[in-house]
Design an enzyme around this catalytic site. Sequence first.
Site, mmCIF file in Angstrom:
data_model
loop_
_atom_site.group_PDB
_atom_site.id
_atom_site.type_symbol
_atom_site.label_atom_id
_atom_site.label_comp_id
_atom_site.label_asym_id
_atom_site.label_seq_id
_atom_site.Cartn_x
_atom_site.Cartn_y
_atom_site.Cartn_z
ATOM 1 N N ALA A 1 21.863 19.252 47.478
ATOM 2 C CA ALA A 1 21.976 20.429 46.597
ATOM 3 C C ALA A 1 22.573 20.060 45.422
ATOM 4 O O ALA A 1 21.856 20.157 44.234
ATOM 5 C CB ALA A 1 23.147 21.200 47.298
ATOM 6 N N ARG B 1 12.803 25.452 45.063
ATOM 7 C CA ARG B 1 13.287 25.516 46.638
ATOM 8 C C ARG B 1 14.338 26.836 46.498
ATOM 9 O O ARG B 1 15.072 26.922 45.575
ATOM 10 C CB ARG B 1 14.047 24.199 47.001
ATOM 11 C CG ARG B 1 12.734 23.058 47.205
ATOM 12 C CD ARG B 1 13.434 21.840 47.992
ATOM 13 N NE ARG B 1 13.795 22.250 49.217
ATOM 14 C CZ ARG B 1 14.737 21.472 50.159
ATOM 15 N NH1 ARG B 1 15.314 20.615 49.512
ATOM 16 N NH2 ARG B 1 14.696 21.774 51.536
ATOM 17 N N GLN C 1 16.663 13.249 57.915
ATOM 18 C CA GLN C 1 17.398 12.697 56.710
ATOM 19 C C GLN C 1 18.681 11.939 57.132
ATOM 20 O O GLN C 1 19.316 11.154 56.548
ATOM 21 C CB GLN C 1 18.221 13.851 55.852
ATOM 22 C CG GLN C 1 16.926 14.638 55.090
ATOM 23 C CD GLN C 1 16.401 15.840 55.966
ATOM 24 O OE1 GLN C 1 16.547 15.882 57.332
ATOM 25 N NE2 GLN C 1 15.959 16.877 55.462
ATOM 26 N N ASP D 1 24.395 23.643 51.519
ATOM 27 C CA ASP D 1 23.377 23.745 50.501
ATOM 28 C C ASP D 1 23.755 25.016 49.872
ATOM 29 O O ASP D 1 23.444 25.419 48.488
ATOM 30 C CB ASP D 1 22.092 24.111 51.071
ATOM 31 C CG ASP D 1 21.630 22.632 51.640
ATOM 32 O OD1 ASP D 1 22.014 22.354 52.797
ATOM 33 O OD2 ASP D 1 20.933 21.938 50.721
#
Lengths: 362, 362
Positions: B56, B95, B208, B249
Site C-alpha cells: 500500500a 488497483r 509475497q 491495504d
Amino acid sequence: MRINGQYFETIWVDRNNKEKIKIIDQQKLPFHFEIKSLSTFNDAFSAIKDMTVRGAPLIGVTAAFGLYLAMLDKINNEKLPDFISSTCEKMKTARPTAVNLAWAVDWVENELRGVQSAEEARQLAFDAAVKLKAMEVGYSNSIGEHGLQLIEEIAQQKNGAPVNILTHCNAGWLACIDWGTATAPIYKAHQKGINVHVWVDETRPRNQGSKLTAYELAQEGVPHTVIPDNTGGHLMQHGMVDMVLVGSDRTTRTGDVCNKIGTYLKALAARDNNIPFYVALPSSSIDFKLSDGINEIPIEQRDADEVRFALGKEGKTQLVPNGSPVANYGFDVTPARLVSGLITELGICEANEKAIKKMFGK
Amino acid sequence: MRINGQYFETIWVDRNNKEKIKIIDQQKLPFHFEIKSLSTFNDAFSAIKDMTVRGAPLIGVTAAFGLYLAMLDKINNEKLPDFISSTCEKMKTARPTAVNLAWAVDWVENELRGVQSAEEARQLAFDAAVKLKAMEVGYSNSIGEHGLQLIEEIAQQKNGAPVNILTHCNAGWLACIDWGTATAPIYKAHQKGINVHVWVDETRPRNQGSKLTAYELAQEGVPHTVIPDNTGGHLMQHGMVDMVLVGSDRTTRTGDVCNKIGTYLKALAARDNNIPFYVALPSSSIDFKLSDGINEIPIEQRDADEVRFALGKEGKTQLVPNGSPVANYGFDVTPARLVSGLITELGICEANEKAIKKMFGK
C-alpha cells in the site's frame, strides 16, 4: 469412480497375476495417469512413504496388501511368528499420523494369529487385505448415504441454487478405494441431480486439492472451483459457503479431528460464520485410545523441499530463497468443539465422547 | 534497508536525471535483483497494475511520482486543469483495494490546485511526491518505534527465548519505502539485540511471503522460517507463536482491517489461542469514509493464472488441471473485534471508531 469414462478403484489385484497389486500413481496426477505394480513389501512400504498412495483408508488397504506381499517371501515356518510381527511393526512406521495404517496392520496381524505355515499365512493375508478393501468401499458408500441427507436438507432451503461445499485436501475416492469420505456425499448428491458446487482448497504444499480433488470432481462432472488455501474465510463471510466437509487422518474418541494442515483454520472460519463443519470418516480412522487430539496425536513433519518448491506439470520451481529455512507440518487438529458432526458408516454422530461411544459401542 | 549489504529504498529519483524514477522490480525477487526506470505516466501505472511495485505505501508513492512523470508531457496551459484531473482519475484505477493509492493521488491533486502552467505543475508534483515519500519513511519509522514496545514486553516475559512473530504477505520495507509496516518493529527489535524469530506465511498465490518477506529478513539477518499458509493455526495451538503482526491495504474508521487474503484466518486462530493480533499501518491506509469493512471494501479479483500456476525461479509450473475453474480474491477483511490493536505512526490504538477518532481527530 471414473477416469476418462472408465470405472476404477485406487488399488486392485492384477487379474492375471495374483502376486501383483496395482495402484494409481497419485504423485503423477492430474497431468499423467499411470498405473504402478507392487510386487514386494518394500514396494508397498515405499508407495505409502513417498505418497504414491495417500489418504487414510487407501494407506490402510495398501499396507494390508503389502503384508500379503511380504508373505510371498520364502519364509522358514519356524521363523514365521517373528517374521510376521517384525514385518507388521515395520509397516506401521511408513507414515506416523493416519491411524488406519496401524489399524489395518493390526487387523491383518490378528487374522494371522496362530498361523502354521507360510502358505497359510499367504492365503490368510490375501483374504484379509481383500476383505479390508471391501469393508472400506462399504464404509465410503454408507458415509455417502448418510452425508447425502445433510446436502439434501440444505438443497431444500436453497430452492435450486447451488449448494456450495468447501473441502480441504483430498478426502476423495483417490484417498479411499471408491466414493471417498468427504466426497462420497457430494458424488451421491450430484448423481441424484442436486445442484452442488465444490470450493476446492488447493492444499499447499502438496496441492492434493488442485491436483487430486479437482481432477476427480472434473472426471465425474461435478461443478467446482479451485481456490488458494487463504480464500475460504472470505467466501464464508460473504455467504458463498453452505457447508464445510473434510476427511480425517485420525479422530480421537472425544471427537478431536486430525486432518491435513489448515483444516483447523477452516473450522474456525466456519464457526465464526455459523456454517456447518462436518467431518466424514470411517470408524477405522477413530483412535479410541486417544482423548486429547492436540497433545496426543503425533504430527508428521515432512521434507522442506515440498514447501521450498512447487511441483507441477512442467516440473519443480523454487519459491523460497536458498538462505531461508522452511517448516512443513503435515497435519493439524481441529478441536471437537468446532465440529458440527462426524459422518460415519453407521450414521451422523456428534463430536463428543458420549455420542461416539454410543454409536460404536467402545 | 540492505540488499547484499548495500542500503536501498524501494523508489528513488535517478541522481543523474530528475526525469527518471527508479524502482526495484519486485516481480523478479528473490532470485533476481533488478532495478527498473519509470519515465512516463504509463510506466508508473503499469508498474502498479502488474505488481512490479506493490504494498500500500509504495503504491501510493509510485502513483505520486507517476503523476509527476505525466506533467513532463507537453501540456497546453489552457488544458492543464482537465489534464490534471483526468490523469489523477486514471491513476486511481490502477488497483482497486489499497486506499493509499487514492489518498496519494488526492494529495498530489490538492498540491496542484490552481496551478497556472505546466512547468509549475511539474515542480509542484515533484515536490509533492518527494514529500509523500519522506512522510511514508517517517511513518514506518514511527510505527517501528511504537511496535518495538510490544515486542520488548513479550521479550521480557520470555527471558531470552525467541519472540516468535507470525506475519502474512509482505508488509516489509519492500512494500513501503524503508523499514516496512509490520516488519518495522521486528527490524527495530533485531537491531536492539532482542531475540526475534519470524514465521513467514508463504502467501499463495503470489508468494509475497516466501519471495519478499523471507528475502528481506534474510538480507537483514533476522531469523525466520517460511511456512505454508495452512500452518499458523497449528503453531498457535502449540505455543509457538507469541504475536501475529500484519500490515493493511485499507482499514475502516471502525477498525476493520483489509489485508492480503488469508489474514482473517490467522486472526481467528490468534483469538482462539489468546495470542495478540496486531496490525501495523500508516494513517494513510485508514479510509475514514468507511465503517463496514466486509460490505464496503471492494475486493480485487485477480487473474486465475496466479492460482493455476506457481511462478518460481525456474519459471511457471501448472498446478490445476485445465478443466477446473479457479477463483482468485486478493484480499479479505478481518473484523475489528479480532484485532488487538493498530500500530500507527502516532501510537498504538484500539481497533474501534472511538479510539481511532481520538488518535487521528477525524
